[in-house]
Design a protein around this motif. Structure first.
Motif, short mmCIF file in Angstrom:
data_model
loop_
_atom_site.label_atom_id
_atom_site.label_comp_id
_atom_site.label_asym_id
_atom_site.label_seq_id
_atom_site.Cartn_x
_atom_site.Cartn_y
_atom_site.Cartn_z
N ARG A 31 -13.93 -6.37 12.89
CA ARG A 31 -12.70 -6.18 12.34
C ARG A 31 -11.52 -6.73 12.99
NH1 ARG A 31 -14.58 -0.81 11.01
NH2 ARG A 31 -13.34 -0.09 12.74
N ASP A 32 -11.58 -6.59 14.11
CA ASP A 32 -10.36 -7.24 15.29
C ASP A 32 -10.63 -8.62 15.42
OD1 ASP A 32 -9.62 -4.36 15.82
OD2 ASP A 32 -10.89 -4.32 17.46
N LEU A 33 -11.77 -9.11 15.38
CA LEU A 33 -11.79 -10.69 15.37
C LEU A 33 -11.35 -11.04 13.89
CD1 LEU A 33 -15.00 -10.89 17.70
CD2 LEU A 33 -12.82 -11.64 18.18
N ALA A 34 -11.70 -10.55 12.95
CA ALA A 34 -11.43 -11.02 11.41
C ALA A 34 -9.85 -11.07 11.28
CB ALA A 34 -11.82 -10.18 10.40
N ALA A 35 -9.34 -10.05 11.98
CA ALA A 35 -7.80 -9.99 12.04
C ALA A 35 -7.18 -11.17 12.79
CB ALA A 35 -7.34 -8.61 12.70
N LEU A 36 -7.78 -11.64 13.86
CA LEU A 36 -7.35 -12.65 14.67
C LEU A 36 -7.62 -13.81 13.92
CD1 LEU A 36 -6.27 -14.08 17.15
CD2 LEU A 36 -8.59 -13.91 18.21
N ALA A 37 -8.88 -14.16 13.08
CA ALA A 37 -9.09 -15.25 12.19
C ALA A 37 -7.95 -15.38 11.08
CB ALA A 37 -10.57 -15.08 11.66
N GLY A 38 -7.50 -14.28 10.57
CA GLY A 38 -6.83 -14.22 9.45
C GLY A 38 -5.38 -14.87 9.88
N VAL A 39 -5.01 -14.44 11.08
CA VAL A 39 -3.72 -15.10 12.00
C VAL A 39 -3.78 -16.60 11.89
CG1 VAL A 39 -2.00 -15.09 13.68
CG2 VAL A 39 -3.03 -12.80 12.71
N ALA A 40 -5.11 -16.91 12.51
CA ALA A 40 -5.40 -18.42 12.89
C ALA A 40 -5.51 -19.36 11.86
CB ALA A 40 -6.73 -18.24 13.88
N ALA A 56 0.12 -13.58 17.58
CA ALA A 56 -0.77 -12.72 16.60
C ALA A 56 -0.77 -11.30 17.10
CB ALA A 56 -2.24 -13.14 16.77
N LEU A 57 -0.48 -10.97 18.32
CA LEU A 57 -0.54 -9.70 18.73
C LEU A 57 0.76 -9.08 18.02
CD1 LEU A 57 -2.40 -7.80 20.32
CD2 LEU A 57 -1.04 -8.26 22.39
N MET A 58 1.89 -9.81 18.33
CA MET A 58 3.18 -9.36 17.87
C MET A 58 3.31 -9.15 16.64
SD MET A 58 5.56 -11.97 20.49
CE MET A 58 7.13 -11.41 19.66
N GLN A 59 2.67 -10.07 15.56
CA GLN A 59 2.65 -9.79 14.16
C GLN A 59 1.92 -8.63 13.81
OE1 GLN A 59 0.80 -13.23 11.99
NE2 GLN A 59 2.17 -15.03 13.07
N LEU A 60 0.66 -8.27 14.49
CA LEU A 60 0.12 -7.27 14.06
C LEU A 60 0.96 -5.74 14.63
CD1 LEU A 60 -3.49 -7.92 15.55
CD2 LEU A 60 -2.70 -7.64 13.08
N HIS A 61 1.67 -5.89 15.51
CA HIS A 61 2.57 -5.04 16.14
C HIS A 61 3.77 -4.86 15.05
CE1 HIS A 61 4.79 -2.03 18.67
NE2 HIS A 61 5.79 -2.85 18.72
N GLY A 62 4.24 -5.73 14.43
CA GLY A 62 5.24 -5.88 13.49
C GLY A 62 4.76 -5.34 12.19
N LYS A 63 3.63 -5.22 11.84
CA LYS A 63 2.98 -4.75 10.68
C LYS A 63 2.70 -3.19 10.99
CE LYS A 63 0.78 -8.82 9.06
NZ LYS A 63 -0.68 -9.59 8.79
N GLY A 64 3.25 -2.66 12.11
CA GLY A 64 3.11 -1.08 12.23
C GLY A 64 1.91 -0.68 12.75
N LEU A 65 1.04 -1.65 13.47
CA LEU A 65 -0.21 -1.14 13.99
C LEU A 65 0.02 -0.42 15.42
CD1 LEU A 65 -3.18 -1.77 13.17
CD2 LEU A 65 -3.47 -3.40 15.12
N ALA A 66 -0.36 0.82 15.64
CA ALA A 66 -0.29 1.42 16.63
C ALA A 66 -0.44 1.18 18.04
CB ALA A 66 -0.71 2.97 16.40
N ALA A 67 0.08 1.42 18.96
CA ALA A 67 -0.11 1.03 20.29
C ALA A 67 -1.55 1.10 20.76
CB ALA A 67 0.66 1.55 21.31
#
Length: 295
Positions: A31-40, A56-67
């Motif tokens: 799932r984590d690599l699929a999320a990266l592929a989605g941004v790429a 990509a990390l900042m985008q996920l953070h902006g979407k509300g993903l917890a630390a």
């Protein structure tokens, strides 16, 4: 299948077979690599640079993903790029130097001893509750993980030595003691199990259908049991594991022994329970010390 996706699948296969990662871990990394592929987008993962990974990390953070989730996601990305680097597929690791947002330190929740007593001293009303009582006594008695209890077979219990042998993370096996109350509850359940379990079923704890009890079913049954006993709070299996560790450390002070019984590979993981122990001592101090009492 394109070369990049094949690379990810090769990595996940290596993770499962060479590093003996659990199916849960492999699924999470997928799932984590699929999320990266989605941004790429159309760009291959092997060709991403540090700046894009950071974005990509900042985008996920902006979407509300917890630390905590971001840290796990970044861990999966790092593992993948290090795997590529070791095989000479990339010249430099683009995840090097990336940092996830700092996670707030949260202590595991543990029940008080009197709460555990109220939870476990109740008498079962039927054969399924006899099974449930045995499960919950074993959780608290031996500090098992939920997955360890769910995969436990009948032959994992040794009544002669008073121990249970379980297979934990990364297929590591450990043997831990079983207390007298848990032993008694297990013996009562085994009297009932034969009339419920299918003939070929090896699982110690089985469902009404006679097959191995699922993880989710164990969670639901514990919640139902706690509600029935009037505890007034949500009790989950890991809370019994936390309570086991906290109470054992309070009584013994032996961190190494607790580490071994919990199956922690790193004692730093076990040390969080020293904070729980300190909280207990602080409450005793506040209640008993003449200079700590509030006027």
């Amino acid at each position: 299948m394109d070369a990049v996706r094949l690379g990810v699948e090769d990595f996940l296969a290596d993770l499962a077979h060479q590093r003996v990662a659990s199916p849960h871990t492999v699924a999470a990394y997928r799932r984590d690599l699929a999320a990266l592929a989605g941004v790429a987008g159309d760009r291959p993962l092997a060709g991403l640079d540090h700046a894009l990974l950071r974005r990509a990390l900042m985008q996920l953070h902006g979407k509300g993903l917890a630390a905590r989730s971001l840290a796990r996601t970044l861990s999966a990305w790092r593992a993948y790029y290090r795997w590529l680097a070791r095989r000479g597929a990339i010249a430099a690791d683009p995840s090097d130097g990336l940092r996830a947002p700092k996670q707030p330190r949260t202590l595991p929740k543990a029940l008080a001893v009197d709460q555990v007593t109220a939870l476990l001293d109740a008498s079962p009303d039927d054969e399924l509750e006899t099974r449930d009582k045995a499960m919950f006594e074993l959780f608290y008695s031996s500090g098992l993980r939920l997955s360890e209890l769910a995969t436990l077979d009948v032959d994992g219990i040794d009544f002669a030595s008073g121990t249970v042998t379980v297979t934990g993370k990364r297929s590591k096996t450990r043997t831990v003691p079983v207390g007298t109350k848990a032993t008694a509850a297990l013996r009562e359940w085994l009297k009932e199990r034969g009339s419920t379990a299918l003939a070929e079923e090896l699982a110690l704890f089985v469902s009404r259908r006679g097959t191995r009890l699922a993880v989710r079913s164990i969670e639901r049954r514990l919640g139902r049991w706690a509600t029935k006993q009037g505890l007034g709070l949500h009790v989950h299996p890991h809370m019994l594991r936390h309570s086991f560790a906290s109470h054992l450390l309070q009584s013994s002070g032996d961190l190494r022994a607790v580490q071994e019984m919990l199956g922690h590979s790193n004692i730093a993981t076990t040390q969080i329970y020293t904070h729980l122990d300190f909280q207990h001592l602080a409450k005793v101090y506040d209640a008993a010390h003449p200079r700590a009492r509030k006027k």
